[in-house]
Design a protein around this motif. Structure first.
Motif, mmCIF file in Angstrom:
data_model
loop_
_atom_site.group_PDB
_atom_site.id
_atom_site.type_symbol
_atom_site.label_atom_id
_atom_site.label_comp_id
_atom_site.label_asym_id
_atom_site.label_seq_id
_atom_site.Cartn_x
_atom_site.Cartn_y
_atom_site.Cartn_z
ATOM 1 N N ASP A 162 45.888 61.247 19.392
ATOM 2 C CA ASP A 162 45.217 59.954 19.467
ATOM 3 C C ASP A 162 45.537 59.097 18.248
ATOM 4 O OD1 ASP A 162 44.105 60.717 21.872
ATOM 5 O OD2 ASP A 162 42.184 61.320 21.002
ATOM 6 N N ALA A 163 45.582 59.728 17.075
ATOM 7 C CA ALA A 163 45.869 58.983 15.845
ATOM 8 C C ALA A 163 47.294 58.432 15.846
ATOM 9 C CB ALA A 163 45.652 59.873 14.628
ATOM 10 N N LYS A 164 48.215 59.151 16.485
ATOM 11 C CA LYS A 164 49.627 58.758 16.473
ATOM 12 C C LYS A 164 50.078 58.184 17.815
ATOM 13 C CE LYS A 164 50.768 62.187 12.942
ATOM 14 N NZ LYS A 164 51.631 63.338 12.562
ATOM 15 N N ALA A 165 49.142 57.562 18.537
ATOM 16 C CA ALA A 165 49.436 57.066 19.881
ATOM 17 C C ALA A 165 50.455 55.932 19.894
ATOM 18 C CB ALA A 165 48.150 56.605 20.565
ATOM 19 N N GLU A 166 50.686 55.292 18.737
ATOM 20 C CA GLU A 166 51.662 54.203 18.689
ATOM 21 C C GLU A 166 52.991 54.630 18.076
ATOM 22 O OE1 GLU A 166 50.080 50.770 16.769
ATOM 23 O OE2 GLU A 166 48.199 50.797 17.882
ATOM 24 N N VAL A 167 53.083 55.870 17.645
ATOM 25 C CA VAL A 167 54.285 56.347 16.974
ATOM 26 C C VAL A 167 55.231 56.968 18.002
ATOM 27 C CG1 VAL A 167 55.206 57.783 15.131
ATOM 28 C CG2 VAL A 167 52.900 56.816 14.922
ATOM 29 N N TYR A 168 56.477 56.512 18.025
ATOM 30 C CA TYR A 168 57.429 56.992 19.020
ATOM 31 C C TYR A 168 57.916 58.405 18.739
ATOM 32 C CZ TYR A 168 57.905 52.767 21.787
ATOM 33 O OH TYR A 168 57.661 51.737 22.657
ATOM 34 N N MET A 169 58.242 58.695 17.482
ATOM 35 C CA MET A 169 58.773 60.008 17.098
ATOM 36 C C MET A 169 59.908 60.427 18.044
ATOM 37 S SD MET A 169 55.222 62.034 16.160
ATOM 38 C CE MET A 169 54.298 61.421 17.572
ATOM 39 N N PRO A 170 60.938 59.592 18.194
ATOM 40 C CA PRO A 170 61.956 59.864 19.216
ATOM 41 C C PRO A 170 63.018 60.853 18.760
ATOM 42 C CG PRO A 170 62.553 57.889 18.039
ATOM 43 C CD PRO A 170 61.236 58.357 17.434
ATOM 44 N N ILE A 171 63.706 61.412 19.724
ATOM 45 C CA ILE A 171 64.960 62.064 19.408
ATOM 46 C C ILE A 171 65.955 60.965 19.044
ATOM 47 C CG2 ILE A 171 64.584 64.029 20.938
ATOM 48 C CD1 ILE A 171 66.574 62.612 22.877
ATOM 49 N N SER A 172 67.056 61.338 18.445
ATOM 50 C CA SER A 172 68.078 60.353 18.120
ATOM 51 C C SER A 172 68.908 60.034 19.362
ATOM 52 C CB SER A 172 69.002 60.899 17.030
ATOM 53 O OG SER A 172 69.739 62.016 17.531
ATOM 54 N N ALA A 173 69.666 58.938 19.294
ATOM 55 C CA ALA A 173 70.545 58.580 20.406
ATOM 56 C C ALA A 173 71.585 59.679 20.638
ATOM 57 C CB ALA A 173 71.224 57.241 20.121
ATOM 58 N N ALA A 182 47.516 57.404 26.382
ATOM 59 C CA ALA A 182 48.173 56.097 26.248
ATOM 60 C C ALA A 182 49.689 56.243 26.359
ATOM 61 C CB ALA A 182 47.791 55.454 24.919
ATOM 62 N N LYS A 183 50.235 57.251 25.713
ATOM 63 C CA LYS A 183 51.682 57.469 25.780
ATOM 64 C C LYS A 183 52.107 57.881 27.190
ATOM 65 C CE LYS A 183 52.881 58.613 21.005
ATOM 66 N NZ LYS A 183 53.444 59.637 20.099
ATOM 67 N N ALA A 184 51.323 58.730 27.824
ATOM 68 C CA ALA A 184 51.662 59.178 29.178
ATOM 69 C C ALA A 184 51.708 57.988 30.129
ATOM 70 C CB ALA A 184 50.654 60.213 29.661
ATOM 71 N N ALA A 185 50.736 57.077 30.005
ATOM 72 C CA ALA A 185 50.702 55.906 30.879
ATOM 73 C C ALA A 185 51.900 55.001 30.630
ATOM 74 C CB ALA A 185 49.397 55.137 30.667
ATOM 75 N N ALA A 186 52.241 54.785 29.353
ATOM 76 C CA ALA A 186 53.390 53.946 29.015
ATOM 77 C C ALA A 186 54.684 54.570 29.521
ATOM 78 C CB ALA A 186 53.463 53.741 27.503
ATOM 79 N N ALA A 187 54.808 55.886 29.369
ATOM 80 C CA ALA A 187 56.010 56.571 29.828
ATOM 81 C C ALA A 187 56.156 56.452 31.340
ATOM 82 C CB ALA A 187 55.974 58.038 29.408
ATOM 83 N N ARG A 188 55.064 56.635 32.064
ATOM 84 C CA ARG A 188 55.137 56.538 33.522
ATOM 85 C C ARG A 188 55.589 55.150 33.954
ATOM 86 N NH1 ARG A 188 49.965 59.546 33.327
ATOM 87 N NH2 ARG A 188 50.355 61.707 33.980
ATOM 88 N N ARG A 189 55.132 54.114 33.267
ATOM 89 C CA ARG A 189 55.568 52.751 33.608
ATOM 90 C C ARG A 189 57.071 52.601 33.393
ATOM 91 N NH1 ARG A 189 50.626 51.466 30.953
ATOM 92 N NH2 ARG A 189 51.719 50.945 29.007
ATOM 93 N N THR A 190 57.551 53.152 32.286
ATOM 94 C CA THR A 190 58.986 53.074 31.999
ATOM 95 C C THR A 190 59.794 53.845 33.036
ATOM 96 O OG1 THR A 190 58.600 52.807 29.628
ATOM 97 C CG2 THR A 190 60.770 53.600 30.294
ATOM 98 N N PHE A 191 59.322 55.006 33.424
ATOM 99 C CA PHE A 191 60.049 55.800 34.415
ATOM 100 C C PHE A 191 60.141 55.047 35.740
ATOM 101 C CE2 PHE A 191 58.163 59.693 32.056
ATOM 102 C CZ PHE A 191 59.077 59.520 31.036
ATOM 103 N N ALA A 192 59.073 54.340 36.107
ATOM 104 C CA ALA A 192 59.104 53.556 37.342
ATOM 105 C C ALA A 192 60.078 52.387 37.220
ATOM 106 C CB ALA A 192 57.698 53.046 37.670
ATOM 107 N N GLU A 193 60.080 51.740 36.056
ATOM 108 C CA GLU A 193 60.971 50.596 35.839
ATOM 109 C C GLU A 193 62.438 50.999 35.913
ATOM 110 O OE1 GLU A 193 59.799 49.241 32.021
ATOM 111 O OE2 GLU A 193 57.836 48.481 32.689
ATOM 112 N N THR A 194 62.743 52.213 35.499
ATOM 113 C CA THR A 194 64.135 52.663 35.466
ATOM 114 C C THR A 194 64.579 53.311 36.779
ATOM 115 O OG1 THR A 194 63.455 54.787 34.523
ATOM 116 C CG2 THR A 194 64.091 53.037 32.978
ATOM 117 N N GLY A 195 63.643 53.518 37.690
ATOM 118 C CA GLY A 195 63.987 54.142 38.958
ATOM 119 C C GLY A 195 64.158 55.644 38.881
ATOM 120 N N LEU A 196 63.660 56.260 37.813
ATOM 121 C CA LEU A 196 63.784 57.708 37.653
ATOM 122 C C LEU A 196 62.461 58.437 37.862
ATOM 123 C CD1 LEU A 196 66.157 57.810 34.538
ATOM 124 C CD2 LEU A 196 66.733 58.456 36.880
#
Length: 220
Positions: free
Chosen positions: A51-62, A114-128
């Motif tokens: 919850d504290a890090k809900a805005e932090v992406y912490m991504p893998i690299s490209a 919050a992250k799960a909801a944002a991710a699901r929106r992105t997955f729908a937008e990308t068609g995956l």
């Protein structure tokens, strides 16, 4: 099966570009979090940390994402299991490879609603989105009911939970299954690395030098 990469699909490429750019703000956001938690997260449980890090992406690299894509294309797993969806950067790479293989699915886990909801929106937008299931909640609970073998595993959630999640999945790992953990330089991943690097535990493991390092372990 396609002869071109779904990573080049304009919807996927645009989403990845947007998220990588947003992830550039991670350090500034993390500084604010450290101010709010001056004693660190030692007393916090995983949900409080998420919850504290809900805005932090912490991504893998490209480059790490492309490595995952290539591994999935080569291995052709029926079920890809990911610990730690975050905003979905790594998940998109996994799902793009599954799409291009013409078979398989991705089951990902995320503790932050919050992250799960944002991710699901992105997955729908990308068609995956038809290839991805996001299990919301503690992975130690949500993956306990996994209805299939885990044919490829990416561990990129809280580093101190990578080993417990791996141990949970071990009964579902066939010989030859690849398990990948990101950020080998982080101290909290040390118990996991000690485990997979000890051949007595049933793995042959190698560190791949991409960004903060990925540990690629083959189940023996």
């Amino acid at each position: 099966m396609t002869s071109t990469s779904t990573l080049q699909d304009p919807r996927v490429a645009s989403a990845l570009d947007r998220m990588f750019r947003q992830a550039e703000q991670d350090e500034a956001i993390s500084r604010n979090i450290r101010t709010a938690w001056p004693e660190g997260f030692a007393p916090a449980d995983p949900q409080e940390q998420a919850d504290a890090k809900a805005e932090v992406y912490m991504p893998i690299s490209a480059r790490g994402g492309r490595l995952l894509y290539n591994l999935i294309r080569a291995v052709r797993p029926a079920t890809v299991v990911e610990f730690g969806t975050s905003f979905g950067i790594s998940t998109l790479h996994l799902a793009a490879a599954v799409r291009d293989n013409g078979t398989g699915r991705v089951i990902s886990t995320e503790l932050s609603a919050a992250k799960a909801a944002a991710a699901r929106r992105t997955f729908a937008e990308t068609g995956l989105d038809d290839l991805i299931t996001v299990l919301e909640g503690d992975a130690r609970d949500t993956l306990a009911g996994l209805d299939a073998s885990a044919d490829f595993v990416l561990l990129d959630g809280w580093k101190d939970l990578c080993l417990p999640v791996l141990r949970l999945l071990e009964p579902r790992l066939a010989p030859g299954t690849l398990v990948v953990a990101d950020d080998v330089d982080l101290e909290d991943l040390a118990p996991y690395l000690d485990y997979v690097r000890d051949s007595r535990n049933g793995y042959e493991s190698v560190t791949f030098p991409v960004e903060d390092g990925m540990e690629i372990s083959c189940r023996l």
